[in-house]
Each structure stands twice: as C-alpha cells, then as structure tokens.
Design a protein around this motif. Structure first.
Motif, short mmCIF file in Angstrom:
data_model
loop_
_atom_site.label_atom_id
_atom_site.label_comp_id
_atom_site.label_asym_id
_atom_site.label_seq_id
_atom_site.Cartn_x
_atom_site.Cartn_y
_atom_site.Cartn_z
N ILE A 181 -10.18 -16.11 -2.97
CA ILE A 181 -11.57 -15.62 -2.18
C ILE A 181 -11.35 -14.31 -1.10
O ILE A 181 -11.86 -13.23 -1.34
N ASP A 182 -11.05 -14.79 -0.67
CA ASP A 182 -10.46 -13.61 1.48
C ASP A 182 -8.97 -12.72 0.06
O ASP A 182 -9.68 -11.44 0.73
N ASP A 183 -8.59 -12.93 -0.35
CA ASP A 183 -7.76 -11.99 -1.02
C ASP A 183 -8.03 -10.71 -2.20
O ASP A 183 -8.04 -9.36 -2.15
N SER A 184 -8.92 -11.23 -2.49
CA SER A 184 -10.52 -10.54 -2.95
C SER A 184 -11.15 -9.89 -2.95
O SER A 184 -10.66 -8.48 -3.38
N ILE A 185 -11.31 -9.76 -1.92
CA ILE A 185 -12.12 -9.66 -0.94
C ILE A 185 -11.90 -8.35 -0.38
O ILE A 185 -11.96 -6.77 0.09
N LEU A 186 -10.41 -8.00 -0.25
CA LEU A 186 -9.50 -7.08 0.48
C LEU A 186 -9.37 -6.28 -0.65
O LEU A 186 -9.33 -5.22 0.04
N VAL A 187 -9.01 -6.55 -2.02
CA VAL A 187 -8.59 -6.01 -2.84
C VAL A 187 -9.89 -5.25 -3.22
O VAL A 187 -9.48 -3.80 -2.96
N MET A 188 -10.81 -5.77 -3.53
CA MET A 188 -12.33 -4.60 -3.59
C MET A 188 -12.22 -3.41 -2.40
O MET A 188 -12.76 -2.76 -2.47
N SER A 189 -12.43 -3.97 -1.41
CA SER A 189 -12.29 -3.13 0.54
C SER A 189 -11.08 -1.94 -0.24
O SER A 189 -11.87 -0.71 -0.03
N GLU A 190 -10.25 -2.10 -0.63
CA GLU A 190 -9.88 -1.14 -0.97
C GLU A 190 -9.83 -0.04 -1.94
O GLU A 190 -9.73 0.96 -1.90
N ILE A 191 -10.38 -0.66 -3.29
CA ILE A 191 -10.33 -0.37 -4.25
C ILE A 191 -11.73 0.38 -3.87
O ILE A 191 -11.64 1.74 -4.84
N THR A 192 -12.63 0.49 -3.11
CA THR A 192 -13.67 0.84 -3.00
C THR A 192 -13.83 1.86 -1.89
O THR A 192 -14.55 2.88 -2.24
N THR A 193 -12.68 2.04 -1.15
CA THR A 193 -12.54 2.85 0.30
C THR A 193 -11.96 3.61 -1.07
O THR A 193 -12.40 5.09 -0.65
N ASN A 194 -11.00 3.96 -2.02
CA ASN A 194 -10.28 4.97 -2.79
C ASN A 194 -11.48 5.53 -3.11
O ASN A 194 -11.53 6.16 -3.78
N ALA A 195 -12.70 4.46 -3.50
CA ALA A 195 -13.56 5.33 -4.72
C ALA A 195 -14.73 6.21 -3.46
O ALA A 195 -15.39 7.91 -4.53
N VAL A 196 -14.77 5.55 -2.08
CA VAL A 196 -15.60 6.07 -1.25
C VAL A 196 -15.07 7.63 -0.87
O VAL A 196 -15.52 9.02 -1.10
N ASN A 197 -13.82 7.68 -1.03
CA ASN A 197 -13.14 8.61 -0.41
C ASN A 197 -12.98 9.72 -2.00
O ASN A 197 -12.85 11.43 -1.76
N ALA A 198 -12.93 9.76 -2.99
CA ALA A 198 -12.39 10.89 -3.83
C ALA A 198 -14.17 11.17 -4.59
O ALA A 198 -13.63 11.91 -4.65
N ALA A 199 -14.88 10.43 -4.09
CA ALA A 199 -16.26 10.86 -4.47
C ALA A 199 -17.64 10.96 -3.49
O ALA A 199 -18.50 10.27 -3.97
N PRO A 200 -17.04 11.32 -2.23
CA PRO A 200 -18.17 11.27 -1.50
C PRO A 200 -19.52 11.62 -1.25
O PRO A 200 -19.62 12.56 -1.93
#
Length: 139
Positions: A48-67
């Motif tokens: 769960i902790d590893d998945s939270i970290l990965v989703m955080s990075e994936i979502t951050t990329n999306a936020v940066n790509a399409a603010p």
C-alpha cells in the motif's frame, strides 16, 4: 457539475475511478484513494505504501502536464496486483531525465520504475491525451 468537486465512480468491487482537477491538492486525494482502495481490498501495508508513492508520482506528472484541466485516476486489480493509472489530456509523453543531486523534480519516472513491476504509457481510447500506468508487484 462543479469542476472543483471530485467525482468518484465505483464500477465494481476491484476498480475505482475518480475525475480530479489537475491541481497540486489532487495529488493528495489520489494518494488517499489508493490507501482506501488497497486497504479495503486487503493488501499488505508495505505494498500500500509503495503504491501510494507511485500514484503520487503518476498524478504529479499529470498535474504538471495539464494544469487546471481534468485528469482521471483509476485503481484496479490485475492478476492479483494493484494497477494504478492516470489519464491526462496532454498528448506529450513524459520523458525520463537526469536529475542532479540538488534538483527538486525530475525523478518521478525513475521512482515509478523502481517500485512497479511494470510501467508504461498508452494513448487513450479516444485518442485524446495519454494514460500513464503502473502495475505493482502481486500480493
């Protein structure tokens, strides 16, 4: 519909989708949704902790790509493993880059690859935007 209010869609017991606005605070919502889903589905704390970290990075990329635009996250299971996805409307694919020791960004794809069993990017079914995904190790 109010664009500031996230929408949650639960399609079946092993899949959750949410539409969010591409702003920094949405990353925290994505992390909490992963925590909720994987805890509810009975995964171990370390996964769960590893998945939270990965989703955080994936979502951050999306936020940066399409603010300021809409993004969609999906948490599902695939062959017993958590599958994490995030769609954004930007057509540009994320590129790995070399981050210096003092850099505050640029390590996201490397972090995703380090924790996920498999990862990738694919065009969306509508040919608008892309989906970044990570399949975590099976339980």
């Amino acid at each position: 519909m109010d664009d500031r209010v996230p929408t949650l869609q639960i399609h079946k017991s092993d899949e959750i989708r949410m539409t969010l606005l591409a702003v920094g605070s949405s990353v925290a919502l994505a992390r909490e949704l992963v925590r909720y889903a994987l805890t509810h589905w009975g995964y171990e704390r370390s996964l769960i902790d590893d998945s939270i970290l990965v989703m955080s990075e994936i979502t951050t990329n999306a936020v940066n790509a399409a603010p300021g635009r809409h993004i969609r996250i999906r948490i599902a299971t695939y062959n017993g493993a958590p599958l994490l996805e995030c769609w954004d409307p930007a057509p540009e694919l994320p590129l790995p880059r070399s981050a210096g020791a003092d850099a505050v960004s640029g390590r996201g794809l490397a972090i995703i690859a380090a924790y996920a069993q498999e990862t990738g990017t694919r065009p969306s079914a509508t040919a608008q935007g892309k989906i970044i995904w990570a399949l975590m190790p099976p339980a």
